[in-house]
Scaffold this motif. Structure first.
Motif, PDB file in Angstrom:
ATOM      1  N   LEU A 112      36.908  41.542 -16.177  1.00 20.10           N
ATOM      2  CA  LEU A 112      37.654  42.378 -17.115  1.00 20.10           C
ATOM      3  C   LEU A 112      37.826  41.717 -18.482  1.00 20.10           C
ATOM      4  CD1 LEU A 112      40.485  43.754 -14.776  1.00 20.10           C
ATOM      5  CD2 LEU A 112      38.248  44.738 -15.271  1.00 20.10           C
ATOM      6  N   MET A 113      38.130  40.422 -18.494  1.00 18.44           N
ATOM      7  CA  MET A 113      38.453  39.759 -19.748  1.00 18.44           C
ATOM      8  C   MET A 113      37.297  39.731 -20.753  1.00 18.44           C
ATOM      9  SD  MET A 113      41.197  38.747 -21.145  1.00 18.44           S
ATOM     10  CE  MET A 113      42.177  38.911 -19.654  1.00 18.44           C
ATOM     11  N   PRO A 114      36.031  39.579 -20.342  1.00 17.46           N
ATOM     12  CA  PRO A 114      34.960  39.625 -21.354  1.00 17.46           C
ATOM     13  C   PRO A 114      34.960  40.919 -22.163  1.00 17.46           C
ATOM     14  CG  PRO A 114      34.125  38.686 -19.325  1.00 17.46           C
ATOM     15  CD  PRO A 114      35.504  39.200 -19.014  1.00 17.46           C
ATOM     16  N   THR A 115      35.161  42.064 -21.492  1.00 15.18           N
ATOM     17  CA  THR A 115      35.215  43.343 -22.204  1.00 15.18           C
ATOM     18  C   THR A 115      36.418  43.408 -23.123  1.00 15.18           C
ATOM     19  OG1 THR A 115      34.076  44.486 -20.404  1.00 15.18           O
ATOM     20  CG2 THR A 115      35.387  45.847 -21.901  1.00 15.18           C
ATOM     21  N   LEU A 116      37.558  42.916 -22.644  1.00 17.64           N
ATOM     22  CA  LEU A 116      38.779  42.950 -23.447  1.00 17.64           C
ATOM     23  C   LEU A 116      38.665  42.055 -24.680  1.00 17.64           C
ATOM     24  CD1 LEU A 116      41.284  42.876 -20.491  1.00 17.64           C
ATOM     25  CD2 LEU A 116      41.192  44.669 -22.225  1.00 17.64           C
ATOM     26  N   TRP A 298      44.104  49.288 -23.315  1.00 15.29           N
ATOM     27  CA  TRP A 298      42.871  49.402 -22.518  1.00 15.29           C
ATOM     28  C   TRP A 298      43.193  49.824 -21.091  1.00 15.29           C
ATOM     29  CZ3 TRP A 298      41.153  46.953 -18.120  1.00 15.29           C
ATOM     30  CH2 TRP A 298      39.804  47.097 -17.805  1.00 15.29           C
ATOM     31  N   ALA A 299      44.242  49.213 -20.495  1.00 13.90           N
ATOM     32  CA  ALA A 299      44.622  49.531 -19.122  1.00 13.90           C
ATOM     33  C   ALA A 299      45.017  50.998 -18.987  1.00 13.90           C
ATOM     34  CB  ALA A 299      45.765  48.627 -18.658  1.00 13.90           C
ATOM     35  N   LYS A 300      45.767  51.511 -19.953  1.00 16.49           N
ATOM     36  CA  LYS A 300      46.164  52.921 -19.908  1.00 16.49           C
ATOM     37  C   LYS A 300      44.943  53.833 -19.993  1.00 16.49           C
ATOM     38  CE  LYS A 300      50.819  52.370 -21.807  1.00 16.49           C
ATOM     39  NZ  LYS A 300      51.720  52.665 -22.955  1.00 16.49           N
ATOM     40  N   ALA A 301      43.960  53.432 -20.783  1.00 13.20           N
ATOM     41  CA  ALA A 301      42.749  54.245 -20.923  1.00 13.20           C
ATOM     42  C   ALA A 301      41.933  54.268 -19.638  1.00 13.20           C
ATOM     43  CB  ALA A 301      41.890  53.712 -22.064  1.00 13.20           C
ATOM     44  N   GLN A 302      42.078  53.209 -18.793  1.00 11.40           N
ATOM     45  CA  GLN A 302      41.322  53.158 -17.545  1.00 11.40           C
ATOM     46  C   GLN A 302      41.932  54.034 -16.459  1.00 11.40           C
ATOM     47  OE1 GLN A 302      38.382  51.366 -17.781  1.00 11.40           O
ATOM     48  NE2 GLN A 302      39.252  51.253 -19.839  1.00 11.40           N
TER      49      GLN A 302
END
Length: 313
Positions: A112-116, A298-302
């Motif tokens: 997850l962190m690379p995308t973030l 980002w988390a809300k968008a997922q």
């Protein structure tokens, strides 16, 4: 307008830098390497700080220096002051930017962190992020000792020095090598109980969650291997050495490409929380606040659930 009152400071940034480095490293010898000074100069700076404050900051335990009550009280204030000093230096240092220090458990850090971070740097091209990926126990320790500004972990852990806040929902799934003949329908718990399992090491959030879900349902786990990374578990499972239980985030590409297979089971959904960790006594800096807001958005968008294949449990 009255003139501002100026007090003569008894403390120096050099002394506080030495103190924080010693608190992290556990000895003046190791701290000397971190602050690029001799051991004798490091010891003198620490002694001067203790003399200025009129208290000792460490207990001597064998060859190690362990923070005492005074040291634990000083540490968050000293670390915050040093962060502010770095920000001041960066203001007048051309393109220099104070890096954000992020500690992350393996599943989050690897998948997850690379995308973030890529998204964050796209919005803030000059931003710098130092990412340290370790197991959950090590991430908590890193934030507690202020080696990291923020942490991301798997599971609902507590720590007296830390604030742990819900971030994202995750789900564990059972995987096997492709081509295993399981028969029609979901695999029974009896058959799963007889299987050999390839698991993460003790201390990892994934292992803790897998044990919490699997052992009550199966009665026990027959361990074939305990491995220190998700990728090592995936490779061992793909080689046919046993079943694995990992985050869907960690296996979805391997399942899509066909070198792992998701096993349909009668187990209840194995959901857990991914969380953000910050220090209770050290204020979150403006850069860290902005990065956390980016991660929350980002988390809300997922959405709250991982995108499992249609019809899977």
């Amino acid at each position: 307008m009255p003139e501002p009152k100026i007090h003569r400071l008894r403390l120096s940034l050099r002394q506080l830098e030495t103190f924080v480095a010693t608190a992290i490293a556990g000895s003046t010898r190791a701290a000397a390497d971190k602050v690029a000074r001799s051991q004798s100069a490091t010891s003198v700076a620490l002694a001067e700080l203790e003399a200025s404050l009129g208290v000792t900051l460490f207990d001597r335990v064998g060859r190690r220096l362990v923070l005492n009550e005074n040291g634990r009280l000083l540490l968050p204030h000293a670390a915050t002051l040093l962060d502010k000093a770095l920000e001041i230096e960066a203001l007048f240092d051309g393109e220099a930017v104070v890096p954000l220090r992020v500690a992350s458990s393996f599943t989050i850090g690897e998948y997850l962190m690379p995308t973030l971070i890529a998204g964050w740097k796209g919005l803030n091209p000059s931003a710098q992020v130092q990412l340290d990926v370790a197991n959950t126990r090590a991430v908590l320790e890193s934030v507690a000792t202020m080696q990291a500004d923020v942490g991301f972990i798997e599971g609902s852990h507590t720590h007296p020095s830390l604030k742990v806040e819900h971030w994202l929902e995750d789900e564990l799934v059972v995987v096997s090598a492709p081509g295993v003949a399981w028969g029609a329908g979901a695999v029974s718990t009896e058959r799963l109980a007889r299987a050999t399992w390839i698991m993460r090491e003790a201390g990892s959030g994934t292992r803790e969650a897998a044990d919490r879900f699997l052992i009550p349902a199966l009665g026990h786990l027959s361990l074939g291997l305990e491995l220190g990374s998700n990728e090592a578990v995936k490779r061992a499972v793909a080689s046919g050495l046993g079943l694995g239980c990992l985050s869907w985030h960690a296996v979805q590409d391997a399942v899509a490409y066909g070198w792992l297979a998701q096993v349909p089971t009668r187990l209840p959904k194995m959901r857990r929380t991914l969380a953000i960790v910050t220090h209770r006594d050290k204020p979150v800096g403006s850069t860290a606040q902005a990065f956390l807001a980016h991660c929350q958005g980002w988390a809300k968008a997922q959405g709250s659930e991982p995108a499992l294949p249609h019809g899977e449990t």
